[in-house]
Scaffold this active site. Structure first.
Site, PDB file in Angstrom:
ATOM      1  N   ASP A 189       1.626  54.143  10.914  1.00 61.11           N
ATOM      2  CA  ASP A 189       0.531  53.864  11.837  1.00 61.11           C
ATOM      3  C   ASP A 189       0.972  52.920  12.955  1.00 61.11           C
ATOM      4  O   ASP A 189       0.602  53.100  14.118  1.00 61.11           O
ATOM      5  CB  ASP A 189      -0.674  53.301  11.087  1.00 61.11           C
ATOM      6  N   CYS A 190       1.791  51.926  12.598  1.00 59.89           N
ATOM      7  CA  CYS A 190       2.305  51.003  13.620  1.00 59.89           C
ATOM      8  C   CYS A 190       3.219  51.732  14.601  1.00 59.89           C
ATOM      9  O   CYS A 190       3.191  51.466  15.810  1.00 59.89           O
ATOM     10  CB  CYS A 190       3.058  49.851  12.956  1.00 59.89           C
ATOM     11  N   THR A 239      -8.170  51.207   4.101  1.00 57.37           N
ATOM     12  CA  THR A 239      -9.631  51.131   4.029  1.00 57.37           C
ATOM     13  C   THR A 239     -10.302  52.414   4.479  1.00 57.37           C
ATOM     14  O   THR A 239     -11.244  52.881   3.847  1.00 57.37           O
ATOM     15  CB  THR A 239     -10.146  49.967   4.902  1.00 57.37           C
ATOM     16  N   THR A 242      -7.313  46.656   8.359  1.00 59.08           N
ATOM     17  CA  THR A 242      -7.316  45.968   7.065  1.00 59.08           C
ATOM     18  C   THR A 242      -6.377  44.776   7.113  1.00 59.08           C
ATOM     19  O   THR A 242      -6.686  43.684   6.641  1.00 59.08           O
ATOM     20  CB  THR A 242      -6.894  46.928   5.946  1.00 59.08           C
ATOM     21  N   VAL A 272      -9.065  57.929   9.325  1.00 58.29           N
ATOM     22  CA  VAL A 272      -9.599  58.183  10.668  1.00 58.29           C
ATOM     23  C   VAL A 272      -9.090  59.534  11.138  1.00 58.29           C
ATOM     24  O   VAL A 272      -7.885  59.802  11.100  1.00 58.29           O
ATOM     25  CB  VAL A 272      -9.170  57.074  11.648  1.00 58.29           C
TER      26      VAL A 272
END
Length: 257
Positions: free
Chosen positions: A110-111, A11, A133, A14
């Site tokens: 990202d995790c 989405t 998301t 960043v």
């Protein structure tokens, strides 16, 4: 040293500016596969100026991404505008986190960065909840191993399904309602979405506690974590910058000579 940390999600993209480890500025833009490298580059230049920096101040860039279609143009923008080949979190990059899952390669970058940030900032064992998301929960042991995880719908994704599939229901802001005793459509939707999702969060954490035979803390992060973090005592830590802390840790483990 100025490090630009970028998380490319489904989405949002960043972007964080880390100046000698201090987070000097964060920005969000909508993820769009049809953005050109020039468009991304111009946005980065503007964000740098807003934070008081020039392109020449940037020493390096690190990227996590779960959107391969965006990676090519974004990486090209970094090379073109900053003359830096960015470090990409992925195979071959040291993270300090051991993924003890059936398919380690399937866990998102990202995790991994979230788990690294949680473990090296707060210690383990710790349950890392990321409200984006998708909503993800990953459990990190005392020896820095991710041993299990859970993935479910994000609240905004669920809400979008509600108003997209139901002609008479409007789009509403995701926020804590004033009361569950709603008397019109929008407050009723907000209360339903909020308390249904909050209940799911608490039930999920409760089940982790039931099935894991040790005490652990829970850290919440992600764009929507702020909506819920103050309304439950089952979340111990709220850290909106967790992914940047993890990316900084990963970068320092792989620092270029």
């Amino acid at each position: 040293m100025l490090l630009v940390a970028v998380d490319i999600g489904n989405t949002n993209v960043v972007i964080g500016f880390l100046d000698d480890g201090h987070i000097a500025g964060t920005y969000r833009i909508t993820t769009k596969a049809n953005h050109t490298s020039d468009e991304y580059g111009l946005m980065i230049m503007q964000f740098l100026r807003l934070s008081g920096y020039a392109p020449g101040d940037v020493d390096d860039v690190i990227i996590t991404s779960v959107v391969p279609k965006v990676m090519h143009s974004f990486r090209a923008s970094i090379v073109k505008f900053l003359n830096i080949d960015p470090m990409i979190v992925g195979p071959g990059v040291k993270t300090g986190i051991n993924i003890r899952m059936d398919n380690p390669q399937n866990i998102g970058a990202d995790c991994i960065a979230d788990c690294a940030g949680a473990y090296y900032e707060y210690g383990g064992p710790i349950l890392v909840a990321d409200f984006g998301t998708a909503t993800t929960f990953n459990y990190v042991t005392a020896d820095a191993s991710v041993i299990c995880g859970l993935i479910t719908t994000g609240i905004r994704t669920g809400a979008a399904a509600l108003w997209d599939a139901t002609a008479q229901l409007p789009e509403v802001e995701i926020t804590r309602p004033a009361s569950i005793l709603a008397k019109s459509t929008k407050p009723a939707m907000q209360a339903g979405l909020y308390y249904n999702f909050l209940g799911g969060i608490e039930r999920t954490i409760t089940q982790f506690h039931r099935e894991i035979d040790e005490e652990f803390r829970v850290v919440a992060t992600g764009g929507l974590s702020r909506v819920f973090a103050d309304d439950t005592d089952m979340i111990d830590i709220y850290d909106p910058d967790l992914i940047f802390k993890g990316m900084l840790h990963i970068y320092e483990r792989n620092i270029r000579q």
